[in-house]
Design a protein around this motif. Structure first.
Motif, mmCIF file in Angstrom:
data_model
loop_
_atom_site.group_PDB
_atom_site.id
_atom_site.type_symbol
_atom_site.label_atom_id
_atom_site.label_comp_id
_atom_site.label_asym_id
_atom_site.label_seq_id
_atom_site.Cartn_x
_atom_site.Cartn_y
_atom_site.Cartn_z
ATOM 1 N N ALA B 96 52.079 36.748 29.220
ATOM 2 C CA ALA B 96 52.908 37.414 30.230
ATOM 3 C C ALA B 96 52.214 38.648 30.792
ATOM 4 O O ALA B 96 52.399 39.019 31.947
ATOM 5 C CB ALA B 96 54.255 37.813 29.620
ATOM 6 N N ALA B 97 51.384 39.290 29.979
ATOM 7 C CA ALA B 97 50.788 40.576 30.366
ATOM 8 C C ALA B 97 49.518 40.426 31.204
ATOM 9 O O ALA B 97 49.305 41.185 32.157
ATOM 10 C CB ALA B 97 50.467 41.387 29.105
ATOM 11 N N VAL B 98 48.667 39.464 30.865
ATOM 12 C CA VAL B 98 47.328 39.414 31.465
ATOM 13 C C VAL B 98 47.328 39.267 32.990
ATOM 14 O O VAL B 98 46.516 39.899 33.665
ATOM 15 C CB VAL B 98 46.467 38.340 30.763
ATOM 16 N N PRO B 99 48.255 38.466 33.580
ATOM 17 C CA PRO B 99 48.227 38.385 35.052
ATOM 18 C C PRO B 99 48.473 39.729 35.748
ATOM 19 O O PRO B 99 48.206 39.856 36.939
ATOM 20 C CB PRO B 99 49.362 37.397 35.373
ATOM 21 N N HIS B 100 48.968 40.725 35.011
ATOM 22 C CA HIS B 100 49.179 42.048 35.599
ATOM 23 C C HIS B 100 47.907 42.888 35.624
ATOM 24 O O HIS B 100 47.899 43.980 36.195
ATOM 25 C CB HIS B 100 50.261 42.809 34.820
ATOM 26 N N ILE B 101 46.843 42.423 34.964
ATOM 27 C CA ILE B 101 45.603 43.209 34.935
ATOM 28 C C ILE B 101 44.872 43.023 36.261
ATOM 29 O O ILE B 101 44.424 41.920 36.585
ATOM 30 C CB ILE B 101 44.670 42.762 33.796
ATOM 31 N N ALA B 102 44.750 44.081 37.025
ATOM 32 C CA ALA B 102 43.931 44.087 38.235
ATOM 33 C C ALA B 102 44.144 42.831 39.085
ATOM 34 O O ALA B 102 45.274 42.353 39.219
ATOM 35 C CB ALA B 102 42.469 44.261 37.867
ATOM 36 N N HIS B 103 43.072 42.306 39.663
ATOM 37 C CA HIS B 103 43.137 41.156 40.552
ATOM 38 C C HIS B 103 42.212 40.066 40.031
ATOM 39 O O HIS B 103 41.400 40.311 39.161
ATOM 40 C CB HIS B 103 42.695 41.558 41.962
ATOM 41 N N VAL B 104 42.340 38.883 40.641
ATOM 42 C CA VAL B 104 41.592 37.722 40.147
ATOM 43 C C VAL B 104 40.101 38.024 40.003
ATOM 44 O O VAL B 104 39.493 37.719 38.979
ATOM 45 C CB VAL B 104 41.808 36.517 41.088
ATOM 46 N N ALA B 105 39.488 38.627 41.017
ATOM 47 C CA ALA B 105 38.036 38.835 40.971
ATOM 48 C C ALA B 105 37.658 39.734 39.790
ATOM 49 O O ALA B 105 36.633 39.517 39.136
ATOM 50 C CB ALA B 105 37.552 39.437 42.292
ATOM 51 N N ILE B 106 38.474 40.722 39.518
ATOM 52 C CA ILE B 106 38.193 41.626 38.397
ATOM 53 C C ILE B 106 38.471 40.926 37.071
ATOM 54 O O ILE B 106 37.718 41.070 36.109
ATOM 55 C CB ILE B 106 38.999 42.930 38.561
#
Ligand SMILES: Cc1cc2nc3c(=O)[nH]c(=O)nc-3n(C[C@H](O)[C@H](O)[C@H](O)COP(=O)(O)OP(=O)(O)OC[C@H]3O[C@@H](n4cnc5c(N)ncnc54)[C@H](O)[C@@H]3O)c2cc1C
Ligand code: FES
Ligand code: FES
Lengths: 160, 291
Positions: B96-106
């Motif tokens: 649940a948490a990881v998709p909130h980290i920055a953006h896809v490229a990062i």
């Protein structure tokens, strides 16, 4: 000390002698002469420098040139399918007026092409999530999203 | 601006990497580069040498054990975790948490190890490891040691990893059948660092009341913190009232600071609201998409 880096860029093999502190973005623009990839911020905030590294979108300002030895890189110059044949996304961006000043456009196109490779029929929400790391100061994004949706449809219908 | 000049090595073994760190004082490890390269590009740091960890096979290895325990190599990229249905199912809170980290490229470049060692107070992975009671393995010239997440984050951008040491892996204990989770954060835009966020893991007893809760609050202090009293107050309870009270208790115990992103007062409000929301998800009294 310079390091020798062998890398394939847009299908062509290159052997480059690079100082370790040079970013991939800097190398693409200044050593390889591919200036389609843009520098907006140099710290990962804007997405203008997006290229595909082994098929995956990355911010080339945050990758060192020496990190990409043995990899394949695709830049905006390599996206087009032939001298007279645009990528369906390029075509859709033109039809929808999805570029104004155009500075962000190469980054959006690379990001969107990776998105469609992974998910050929994205919802509007998935598109917005996918391009969230790319900033456009001109268009307001609406036409960019519409163009990506149209390109996905064209691909599905075999038009492109 | 270009970074100040530095040398670069990409050793193939952990032993070589440790030897390089020992031989070159001031050398920095390079993982995904998504925090370090911006710092170099802005000339906020000028290390003489970068030791790239990408060629060391064991650091990229992940193991999902039969009982569900998951060990992630330090070089596991955020996006590799995000795209792997098996590890996502094994660790639902991280999923649940990881998709909130920055953006896809990062996320395609950034790693869990880099995130934990950089220890940004508003980062997601550190809070998830706290809520899940994960353990970090650290290698040094004297061998390896294990540090619990609760002892790993020692201050602002500071961790238990000492000079000359390398974080090699993170182990998440098996996810119990009766564990529920909640995750909520508020950021200016999706992908920005959170102003405040909450990662919660709640174990229920056979009657559906709370047996044990771990509520990690991030973005509100120098390092992620466990809201202990709020978690205590939940034990034996269920329902929205319990989530509300936990929110109030967490707010009373955590004193955020003001900075140019948000005032202390606003962050306090967020602590209360987000603890309540995350627990609402965990206890099944709020829609999962609340934040
Ligand atoms: C625009 C932008 C937005 C971002 N938003 C978020 C966000 O919302 N949430 C979030 O959590 N992160 C965010 N990040 C940070 C991102 O997640 C980074 O990937 C992460 O913080 C660092 O991981 P890395 O692998 O890139 O590490 P690096 O940048 O390579 O390294 C970071 C630091 O950790 C040290 N290090 C790395 N690996 C090890 C190791 N194995 N052992 C010991 N030391 C090590 C390095 O020496 C360095 O000091 C963002 C970054 C950018 C550029
Ligand atoms: S120039 Fe790389 S993200 Fe802005
Ligand atoms: S068209 Fe000008 S920044 Fe996007």
């Amino acid at each position: 000390m310079k390091r020798i880096v062998e890398v394939t860029i847009n299908g062509e093999r290159h052997e480059l002698a690079l100082e370790p502190y040079r970013s991939l973005l800097d190398v693409l623009r200044n050593d390889v002469g591919l200036t389609g990839t843009k520098k907006g911020c140099d710290v990962g905030d804007c997405g203008a420098c997006t290229v595909l590294l082994d098929g995956k979108p990355v911010n080339s300002c945050l990758v060192l040139g020496v990190e990409v030895g043995g990899s394949e890189i695709l830049t905006i110059e390599g996206l087009q399918r032939g001298p007279e044949r645009l990528h369906p996304l390029q075509d859709a961006f033109m039809r929808h007026g999805a570029a104004q000043c155009g500075f962000c456009t190469p980054g959006f196109l690379m990001m969107a092409s990776a998105l469609l490779d992974e998910n050929p029929a994205p919802t509007e929400e998935e598109i917005r999530f996918g391009i969230a790391g790319n900033i456009c100061r001109c268009t307001g994004y609406t036409k960019i999203v519409a163009a990506i949706q149209a390109a996905a449809r064209d691909k599905a219908e075999g038009k492109a | 601006m270009r970074p100040a000049a530095f040398d670069y090595r990409a050793p193939a073994t952990l032993g070589e990497a440790l030897a390089l760190l020992a031989a070159h004082p001031g050398a920095k490890l390079l993982a995904g580069g998504q925090s370090l390269v911006p710092v170099l590009n802005l000339r906020l740091a000028a290390p003489p040498l970068l030791v790239d960890l990408r060629r060391i096979p064991e650091l990229a290895r992940s193991v999902l054990e039969h009982d569900g325990a998951l060990t992630l190599g330090a070089m596991t990229r955020h996006r590799v975790f995000e795209r792997d249905a098996r590890v996502r199912a094994a660790q639902p809170l991280a999923a649940a948490a990881v998709p909130h980290i920055a953006h896809v490229a990062i996320r395609n470049r950034g790693t869990i190890g880099g995130s934990l060692c950089h220890a940004d107070p508003a980062a997601e992975w550190p809070a998830v490891t706290l809520a899940c009671d994960a353990a970090m393995t650290i290698a040094g010239s004297a061998g390896t040691r294990t540090v619990d997440a609760a002892d790993f984050f020692t201050g602002l951008f500071e961790t238990a990893v000492g000079t000359g040491e390398i974080l090699t892996a993170v182990r998440f204990p098996a996810w119990p059948a009766r564990r529920r989770h909640g995750f909520a954060e508020v950021a200016r835009r999706h992908g920005d660092f959170a102003l405040v966020g909450v990662a919660a893991a709640v174990d229920l007893d056979e009657r559906g009341a709370v047996a044990l809760a771990r509520i990690a609050v991030f973005g509100a202090a120098d390092a992620p913190v466990l809201a202990q009293e709020a978690a205590q107050a939940l034990v034996g309870r269920r329902g929205e009232g319990a989530a509300r009270e936990a929110g109030r208790l967490a707010r009373a115990r955590i004193a955020p600071r003001s900075d140019h992103h948000a005032s202390a007062e606003y962050r306090s409000e967020l602590v209360e609201v987000l603890v309540r929301r995350a627990l609402g998800q965990a206890l099944g009294v709020a829609p999962a998409k609340a934040a």
